[in-house]
Design an enzyme around this catalytic site. Structure first.
Site, PDB file in Angstrom:
ATOM      1  N   ARG A  23       0.822  -1.214   0.000  1.00 37.92           N
ATOM      2  CA  ARG A  23       0.000   0.000   0.000  1.00 37.92           C
ATOM      3  C   ARG A  23       0.853   1.260   0.000  1.00 37.92           C
ATOM      4  O   ARG A  23       0.440   2.289  -0.533  1.00 37.92           O
ATOM      5  CB  ARG A  23      -0.958  -0.006   1.202  1.00 37.92           C
ATOM      6  CG  ARG A  23      -2.141  -0.951   1.033  1.00 37.92           C
ATOM      7  CD  ARG A  23      -3.050  -0.907   2.253  1.00 37.92           C
ATOM      8  NE  ARG A  23      -2.359  -1.414   3.424  1.00 37.92           N
ATOM      9  CZ  ARG A  23      -2.428  -2.665   3.873  1.00 37.92           C
ATOM     10  NH1 ARG A  23      -3.205  -3.542   3.272  1.00 37.92           N
ATOM     11  NH2 ARG A  23      -1.739  -3.043   4.930  1.00 37.92           N
ATOM     12  N   GLU A  77       4.551 -10.652  15.956  1.00 34.30           N
ATOM     13  CA  GLU A  77       4.090 -11.273  17.193  1.00 34.30           C
ATOM     14  C   GLU A  77       4.630 -12.708  17.278  1.00 34.30           C
ATOM     15  O   GLU A  77       5.096 -13.157  18.312  1.00 34.30           O
ATOM     16  CB  GLU A  77       2.564 -11.262  17.238  1.00 34.30           C
ATOM     17  CG  GLU A  77       2.010 -11.374  18.637  1.00 34.30           C
ATOM     18  CD  GLU A  77       0.492 -11.233  18.642  1.00 34.30           C
ATOM     19  OE1 GLU A  77      -0.098 -11.524  19.679  1.00 34.30           O
ATOM     20  OE2 GLU A  77      -0.090 -10.864  17.602  1.00 34.30           O
TER      21      GLU A  77
END
Lengths: 176, 176
Positions: free
Chosen positions: B60, B97
């Protein structure tokens, strides 16, 4: 032929696989003059064609499409690889040498009747953009033209896409 | 706060995984006025800062970065996921994570001393852009600022990136 652009493209042999002569556009993009000239030419071509949306194809198409949409004061819609768009999508698939690839568009990405310019960095066989056309048609977008930075003329993408207007800034033949 | 932009961002619950409230920028991009306003504001901010290159992060970030580079009459350099750039690359990795991600830049993508603006759509924890900074530094680019469309302020990316100037167009707190 437009001067000063073609020589900014770098040939990379055997990428992404053996036997492929890859056209690397990053050397054009990072050249201030060449990049802005390329977008200026596209802008001049489309500025009076009332483009509502530039529909661009992941990922290199996002650079050209994002810039051109800004030049045209239009919006930009993303066609992405599967699983990347967060809202509900329509999918279409296209053939590869081995197997198939899919691309997606958000189901509300285009309003019926919006005038659309489809943009990608490269026209090769036309498989990807053919699928993009199906997605735009499904949303009742009006396709004004298909625009590319580079066209590999020997792969005959134009023939496959003969129902559409096509424009490319740089053309390469088989031995280039 | 800039008017007319934040409300164009769509919240998508549980994307890409359960418990994440994803900020969907495609609704802003496809809105002609909002998209062009966003790029105009960035252009106005940087037009006198002599930016040689806009370095943008896949995917993006390519839209915003490509458009802004055109607005600034600068070049654009791509930072991509592994295996996508065809020429020789430097890699850097950042923590997720679970596990790590890598990003790459072409080894000749920036000339030493070029003034660089790093652009991405989203500042969250700052992991990705932190890796991008390392890549730009490795090529001796001079980082003028880091620019984002959206900043998730509660994830404290600014703290991690406190050695750099940071600008974001839209800010979201935890409950928004």
């Amino acid at each position: 032929m437009i001067e000063g652009l073609k020589e900014k493209i770098r040939n990379i042999p055997n990428f992404p696989q053996k036997g492929i002569l890859f056209k690397d556009i990053t050397t054009l993009l990072s050249d201030r003059k060449a990049y802005n000239k390329a977008i200026d030419i596209l802008k001049d071509r489309y500025i009076d064609m009332h483009i509502d949306l530039v529909v661009c194809i992941e990922a290199r198409g996002f650079v050209i499409g994002g810039a051109l949409a800004y030049g045209l004061n239009s919006g930009v819609t993303l066609i992405r690889k599967p699983g990347k768009l967060p809202y509900t999508t329509y999918k279409d698939s296209y053939e590869l040498e081995y197997g198939r690839n899919e691309i997606e568009i958000h189901t509300d990405a285009i309003k019926p009747g919006q005038r659309v310019l489809i943009v990608d960095d490269l026209l090769a066989t036309g498989g990807t953009v053919g699928a993009a056309i199906e997605l735009v048609k499904r949303l009742d977008g009006e396709i004004v033209e298909l625009a590319f930075l580079i066209e590999l003329t020997f792969l005959n993408g134009r023939e496959r896409l003969k129902d559409y207007n096509i424009y490319s800034l740089i053309q390469f033949g088989k031995e280039e």
